[in-house]
Design a protein around this motif. Structure first.
Motif, PDB file in Angstrom:
ATOM      1  N   ALA A 203       2.882  -7.007  -4.710  1.00  0.00           N
ATOM      2  CA  ALA A 203       3.938  -6.107  -4.263  1.00  0.00           C
ATOM      3  C   ALA A 203       3.433  -4.675  -4.120  1.00  0.00           C
ATOM      4  O   ALA A 203       3.883  -3.936  -3.248  1.00  0.00           O
ATOM      5  CB  ALA A 203       5.110  -6.157  -5.230  1.00  0.00           C
ATOM      6  N   MET A 204       2.478  -4.277  -4.966  1.00  0.00           N
ATOM      7  CA  MET A 204       1.916  -2.933  -4.859  1.00  0.00           C
ATOM      8  C   MET A 204       1.210  -2.745  -3.522  1.00  0.00           C
ATOM      9  O   MET A 204       1.278  -1.665  -2.925  1.00  0.00           O
ATOM     10  CB  MET A 204       0.969  -2.648  -6.031  1.00  0.00           C
ATOM     11  N   ALA A 205       0.557  -3.771  -3.031  1.00  0.00           N
ATOM     12  CA  ALA A 205      -0.090  -3.683  -1.725  1.00  0.00           C
ATOM     13  C   ALA A 205       0.958  -3.463  -0.638  1.00  0.00           C
ATOM     14  O   ALA A 205       0.748  -2.683   0.297  1.00  0.00           O
ATOM     15  CB  ALA A 205      -0.896  -4.941  -1.452  1.00  0.00           C
ATOM     16  N   ARG A 206       2.111  -4.121  -0.760  1.00  0.00           N
ATOM     17  CA  ARG A 206       3.190  -3.910   0.207  1.00  0.00           C
ATOM     18  C   ARG A 206       3.773  -2.514   0.088  1.00  0.00           C
ATOM     19  O   ARG A 206       4.157  -1.911   1.087  1.00  0.00           O
ATOM     20  CB  ARG A 206       4.265  -4.966   0.032  1.00  0.00           C
ATOM     21  N   LEU A 207       3.864  -1.994  -1.129  1.00  0.00           N
ATOM     22  CA  LEU A 207       4.348  -0.624  -1.316  1.00  0.00           C
ATOM     23  C   LEU A 207       3.431   0.376  -0.625  1.00  0.00           C
ATOM     24  O   LEU A 207       3.891   1.341  -0.020  1.00  0.00           O
ATOM     25  CB  LEU A 207       4.427  -0.276  -2.805  1.00  0.00           C
ATOM     26  N   GLU A 208       2.126   0.149  -0.735  1.00  0.00           N
ATOM     27  CA  GLU A 208       1.156   1.062  -0.121  1.00  0.00           C
ATOM     28  C   GLU A 208       1.327   1.123   1.394  1.00  0.00           C
ATOM     29  O   GLU A 208       1.116   2.165   2.007  1.00  0.00           O
ATOM     30  CB  GLU A 208      -0.266   0.632  -0.467  1.00  0.00           C
ATOM     31  N   SER A 209       1.714   0.008   1.994  1.00  0.00           N
ATOM     32  CA  SER A 209       1.851  -0.011   3.463  1.00  0.00           C
ATOM     33  C   SER A 209       3.272   0.232   3.942  1.00  0.00           C
ATOM     34  O   SER A 209       3.501   0.351   5.137  1.00  0.00           O
ATOM     35  CB  SER A 209       1.346  -1.351   4.006  1.00  0.00           C
ATOM     36  N   ALA A 210       4.225   0.340   3.032  1.00  0.00           N
ATOM     37  CA  ALA A 210       5.631   0.567   3.417  1.00  0.00           C
ATOM     38  C   ALA A 210       5.833   2.008   3.853  1.00  0.00           C
ATOM     39  O   ALA A 210       5.471   2.941   3.143  1.00  0.00           O
ATOM     40  CB  ALA A 210       6.550   0.224   2.250  1.00  0.00           C
TER      41      ALA A 210
END
Length: 107
Positions: free
Chosen positions: A93-100
């Motif tokens: 989920a942190m990877a998705r946060l970085e790209s959000a």
């Protein structure tokens, strides 16, 4: 005669607020007292913090145990909600946060 109201979605599990960009089916909500004590512990490390534009929502992720993370969500009115999640779910989920685009990491 005693009556009990039916609680809709009582068995649906815990979900994070809609403003948070991921929904983990393995999450469990912690009370404010327990969550705040857990993240203030000596062996806890902050993995990262993110805000939404206007700083209305804040999201903090803490590594608390080898396989457990705690997510702290601060609402626009300042209320903190704590959720316990498996670390493997939080790391993806942190990877998705970085790209959000709606979330910005705080340094």
């Amino acid at each position: 005669m005693a009556t009990h109201g039916f609680q809709r979605d009582a068995d649906a599990g815990v979900s994070l607020p809609e403003a948070v960009p991921f929904d983990q089916s393995q999450s469990s909500r912690l009370s404010w007292e327990l969550g705040s004590q857990v993240v203030d512990g000596n062996d806890v490390s902050l993995c990262g913090e993110w805000t939404r534009p206007g700083r209305t929502w804040r999201l903090s992720i803490f590594r608390v145990l080898a396989n457990t993370a705690v997510v702290c969500v601060r609402t626009p009115v300042g209320r903190e909600r704590f959720y316990s999640l498996p670390r493997r779910d939080v790391e993806s989920a942190m990877a998705r946060l970085e790209s959000a685009s709606q979330w910005h990491r705080l340094e």
